[in-house]
Design a protein around this motif. Structure first.
Motif, short mmCIF file in Angstrom:
data_model
loop_
_atom_site.label_atom_id
_atom_site.label_comp_id
_atom_site.label_asym_id
_atom_site.label_seq_id
_atom_site.Cartn_x
_atom_site.Cartn_y
_atom_site.Cartn_z
N CYS A 5 0.69 -1.28 -0.09
CA CYS A 5 -0.01 0.04 0.09
C CYS A 5 0.88 1.01 -0.01
CB CYS A 5 -0.99 0.01 1.33
SG CYS A 5 -2.07 -1.35 1.14
N PHE A 6 2.21 1.14 0.22
CA PHE A 6 3.00 2.40 0.47
C PHE A 6 4.16 2.32 -0.23
CE2 PHE A 6 0.03 1.64 4.18
CZ PHE A 6 -0.64 2.82 4.20
N ALA A 7 4.97 1.56 -0.21
CA ALA A 7 6.46 1.64 -0.49
C ALA A 7 6.87 1.93 -1.83
CB ALA A 7 7.03 0.28 -0.36
N GLY A 8 6.05 1.31 -3.09
CA GLY A 8 6.44 1.53 -4.27
C GLY A 8 5.39 2.26 -5.11
N VAL A 9 4.58 3.13 -4.46
CA VAL A 9 3.47 3.73 -5.11
C VAL A 9 3.95 4.70 -6.40
CG1 VAL A 9 2.00 4.05 -3.35
CG2 VAL A 9 3.74 5.53 -3.51
N LEU A 10 5.33 5.15 -6.39
CA LEU A 10 5.98 5.71 -7.31
C LEU A 10 5.66 5.19 -8.87
CD1 LEU A 10 7.79 8.34 -8.48
CD2 LEU A 10 9.87 6.48 -7.92
N ALA B 31 11.93 6.89 7.41
CA ALA B 31 10.98 6.68 6.43
C ALA B 31 9.74 7.31 6.57
CB ALA B 31 10.91 5.17 6.24
N ILE B 32 9.05 7.09 7.72
CA ILE B 32 7.86 7.65 7.97
C ILE B 32 7.83 9.26 8.11
CG2 ILE B 32 6.14 7.99 9.84
CD1 ILE B 32 6.91 5.10 10.92
N PHE B 33 9.09 9.84 8.32
CA PHE B 33 8.97 11.25 8.21
C PHE B 33 8.97 11.90 6.73
CE2 PHE B 33 11.91 15.00 7.66
CZ PHE B 33 11.03 15.96 8.27
N PHE B 34 9.86 11.14 5.82
CA PHE B 34 9.98 11.51 4.53
C PHE B 34 8.62 11.17 3.79
CE2 PHE B 34 14.70 10.65 4.02
CZ PHE B 34 15.03 11.80 4.62
N TYR B 35 8.07 10.14 4.19
CA TYR B 35 6.86 9.74 3.56
C TYR B 35 5.45 10.66 3.80
CZ TYR B 35 3.72 6.33 0.95
OH TYR B 35 3.23 5.59 -0.06
N THR B 36 5.50 10.80 5.37
CA THR B 36 4.52 11.84 5.69
C THR B 36 4.68 13.20 5.05
OG1 THR B 36 4.32 10.71 7.71
CG2 THR B 36 3.22 12.64 7.69
N THR B 37 5.81 13.76 5.01
CA THR B 37 6.04 14.87 4.32
C THR B 37 5.86 15.08 3.16
OG1 THR B 37 7.95 15.41 6.13
CG2 THR B 37 7.98 16.66 4.13
N ALA C 215 8.40 16.58 -3.38
CA ALA C 215 7.51 15.65 -2.75
C ALA C 215 7.78 14.03 -3.39
CB ALA C 215 6.10 16.08 -3.25
N MET C 216 7.83 13.93 -4.79
CA MET C 216 8.04 12.71 -5.52
C MET C 216 9.37 11.99 -5.04
SD MET C 216 5.02 12.46 -6.42
CE MET C 216 5.47 10.70 -7.16
N PRO C 217 10.50 12.71 -4.90
CA PRO C 217 11.75 12.18 -4.29
C PRO C 217 11.74 11.85 -2.96
CG PRO C 217 12.43 13.95 -5.79
CD PRO C 217 10.92 14.00 -5.62
N LEU C 218 10.85 12.66 -2.17
CA LEU C 218 10.71 12.24 -0.83
C LEU C 218 9.86 10.89 -0.62
CD1 LEU C 218 10.19 15.67 1.17
CD2 LEU C 218 12.13 14.19 1.31
N LEU C 219 8.90 10.98 -1.36
CA LEU C 219 8.03 9.72 -1.33
C LEU C 219 8.86 8.41 -1.73
CD1 LEU C 219 4.78 9.16 -0.75
CD2 LEU C 219 4.85 9.17 -3.53
N SER C 220 9.62 8.64 -2.72
CA SER C 220 10.39 7.59 -3.37
C SER C 220 11.37 6.88 -2.21
CB SER C 220 11.32 7.83 -4.52
OG SER C 220 12.09 6.85 -4.86
N VAL C 221 12.06 7.76 -1.63
CA VAL C 221 13.22 7.49 -0.79
C VAL C 221 12.32 6.91 0.64
CG1 VAL C 221 15.12 8.36 0.94
CG2 VAL C 221 14.84 9.24 -1.39
N LEU D 49 -3.46 9.23 3.25
CA LEU D 49 -1.97 8.68 3.37
C LEU D 49 -1.27 9.03 4.40
CD1 LEU D 49 -1.39 8.20 -0.50
CD2 LEU D 49 -2.18 6.32 1.03
N SER D 50 -1.33 10.15 4.48
CA SER D 50 -0.55 10.65 5.77
C SER D 50 -0.86 10.45 7.17
CB SER D 50 -0.85 12.38 5.64
OG SER D 50 -0.25 13.07 4.51
N VAL D 51 -2.30 10.36 7.29
CA VAL D 51 -2.88 9.79 8.58
C VAL D 51 -2.46 8.36 8.82
CG1 VAL D 51 -4.87 9.11 9.82
CG2 VAL D 51 -4.97 11.36 8.71
N CYS D 52 -2.22 7.45 7.77
CA CYS D 52 -1.51 6.11 7.98
C CYS D 52 -0.36 5.87 8.45
CB CYS D 52 -1.72 5.55 6.49
SG CYS D 52 -3.39 5.17 5.70
#
Length: 491
Positions: A22-27, A104-110, A129-135, A193-196
């Motif tokens: 649900c989260f890791a490879g959404v890119l 990972a949670i900080f990057f993803y939530t940001t 946003a997209m590079p942060l989501l990716s990392v 997705l942020s609340v998750c």
């Protein structure tokens, strides 16, 4: 397992799969999100009205500059996805699971919050946003791969299952697209997705270790919900017996593991392997196939728009079809099962013939490497034919070959090089292949500019490059035969 009941291990496995799914490879669901961004008029002000069209610029069948912006965002994000594997792996090794997951949670939530609050006027924030989501996603994957250590001889299958779940999470952007078409705003989806992230935090402290999951598991190992429960005497004896069985089946003796068993060899440095022919051809194999995948995903919206002659409903339909086929979680375990079976077969052969286990294990990677190249060639051929119905087959071959690609990459590096250099070599090959993946943007610009939307010559060159990847399994096979006939053959 001492200190670890089956329910806890299964809970860790299933929640890890859910997290990757649900989260890791959404890119890699980027084409679905690009469709929504275009509906929201992101980068639309860059479009120039076409003199041959009546009406405003938003009715254009194709907008070169807008497509270039989206392609550049994906190029940067996909580059970070691979290039940051090396520093992410270092963070995981140095600071361990809990710290890596909190980062990972900080990057993803940001990232999700930035996307939630962007608009057409602030679309440039997608470059952040997209590079942060990716990392953040790659860190989720790295911290979850160790869960395979909980399942002994099925470790390869579990690891490839996680890689498949990582690929399949691209379907999340499809869900966001479908919700958007039913009236749910882009902001609402990304706030959800942020609340998750609260769930990620809870899982970090309740179902994951603070450090690393070792392999094989020691008798007194525990983590998370069981961290306070010591093993009973019976559990400890059972765990010790299981570990002995695992060691006898999974681990090679020093004599077997050394290339050219029985020969006296000097210890080789990391750089001697990094500059070896075996590593160089593996880098070529990974980089070429990966470049084709990234170029296809990053330019799919533009490609479909051209094939559909600007029909937005048709583009939407094929975008949905692409996203529906991205369930690599159903495909990736096949590669893991293949590798586990071949490994067991060749180890049995080594015991019967007295040959080097290292050599036969290296031979077991050849079918996986060759099959990945073959699947990628079929995918590239189909993608090069500008016929819309054929793209359904292209989508299927794409997800299968991508699922095989990363499993085969990790398996080959594990077998072909000493374990003490695995982490560094894995990070190096991913970082260098990320540099090669940057070529996707100039290639896209070349197609849109000088080639006037005709990718024929680019496709021919990429097909020839993919044919070149067959050299890698051929050379590995040749090395295996040479070593069987002459143990003194040089690597």
């Amino acid at each position: 397992m001492a200190g670890l009941g089956l329910p806890l291990r299964l809970a860790t496995l299933l929640t890890g799969l859910l997290e990757c799914l649900c989260f890791a490879g959404v890119l890699f669901g980027w084409p679905s999100l690009v469709f929504v961004f275009k509906k929201e008029h992101y980068f639309e002000k860059l479009c120039e009205p076409d003199a041959g069209l009546i009406g405003n610029a938003t009715e254009q069948a194709d907008c070169k500059v807008q497509d270039e912006r989206f392609s550049l965002i994906f190029t940067i994000a996909s580059f970070m996805n691979n290039f940051m594997t090396f520093p992410s792996g270092y963070v995981f090794d140095r600071f361990r699971t809990t710290v890596a997951r909190l980062i990972a949670i900080f990057f993803y939530t940001t990232a999700t919050l930035i996307i939630a609050f962007t608009s057409a006027g602030s679309a440039v924030l997608l470059f952040l946003a997209m590079p942060l989501l990716s990392v953040g996603g790659i860190l989720f994957l790295i911290t979850n791969l160790q869960i395979g250590n909980l399942f002994g001889q099925h470790r390869s299958t579990i690891i490839t299952l996680y890689n498949g779940a990582f690929d399949s999470s691209s379907a999340v952007f499809l869900i966001i697209k479908l919700l958007y078409e039913t009236g749910t705003s882009l902001r609402a989806s990304f706030i959800f997705l942020s609340v998750c992230s609260t769930w990620h935090v809870a899982r970090t402290f309740l179902l994951m270790p603070r450090g690393h999951i070792p392999y094989p598991l020691p008798p007194d190992y525990s983590y998370g919900l069981c961290s306070g429960n010591g093993p009973t005497k019976e559990e400890k004896e059972a765990a010790e017996q299981e570990n002995r069985e695992l060691q006898s089946k999974e681990f090679l003796s020093a004599k077997e593991e050394t290339p050219g068993a029985g020969l006296q060899q000097e210890a080789r440095s990391f750089w001697s392997y990094a500059f070896s022919r075996r590593f160089a051809w593996h880098l070529v194999w990974l980089s070429v196939i990966q470049l084709w995948h990234y170029l296809f995903i990053g330019t799919l919206n533009s490609l479909l728009t051209n094939m559909a002659q600007g029909d937005k409903e048709l583009v939407s339909s094929y975008t949905n079809a692409f996203a529906f086929t991205q369930f690599g979680v159903l495909v990736a375990p096949w590669n893991g099962v293949l590798m586990d079976r071949l490994k067991q077969k060749y180890q049995k052969e080594a015991r019967e013939t007295g040959s080097s286990t290292w050599v036969v294990a290296l031979c077991s990677t050849v079918p996986s490497l060759a099959l990945t190249s073959l699947l990628s060639l079929g995918f590239a051929l189909c993608a090069s034919v500008p016929v819309l119905p054929l793209q359904y087959l292209t989508f299927i071959l794409q997800v299968i070959s991508r699922s095989f690609l990363y499993g085969s990459n990790a398996a080959f590096l594990t077998v072909a090089f000493p374990s003490q250099h695995f982490g560094k070599l894995f990070g190096l090959v991913m970082a260098l292949s990320a540099v090669v993946s940057l070529l996707q943007f100039p290639i896209f610009t070349l197609i849109k500019g000088p080639l006037q939307n005709d990718p024929f010559y680019v496709n021919v060159m990429l097909l020839l490059a993919i044919l070149l990847t067959f050299v890698h399994p051929f050379l590995v096979y040749g090395e295996c035969r040479a070593r069987k006939e002459s143990p003194s053959a040089i690597a």
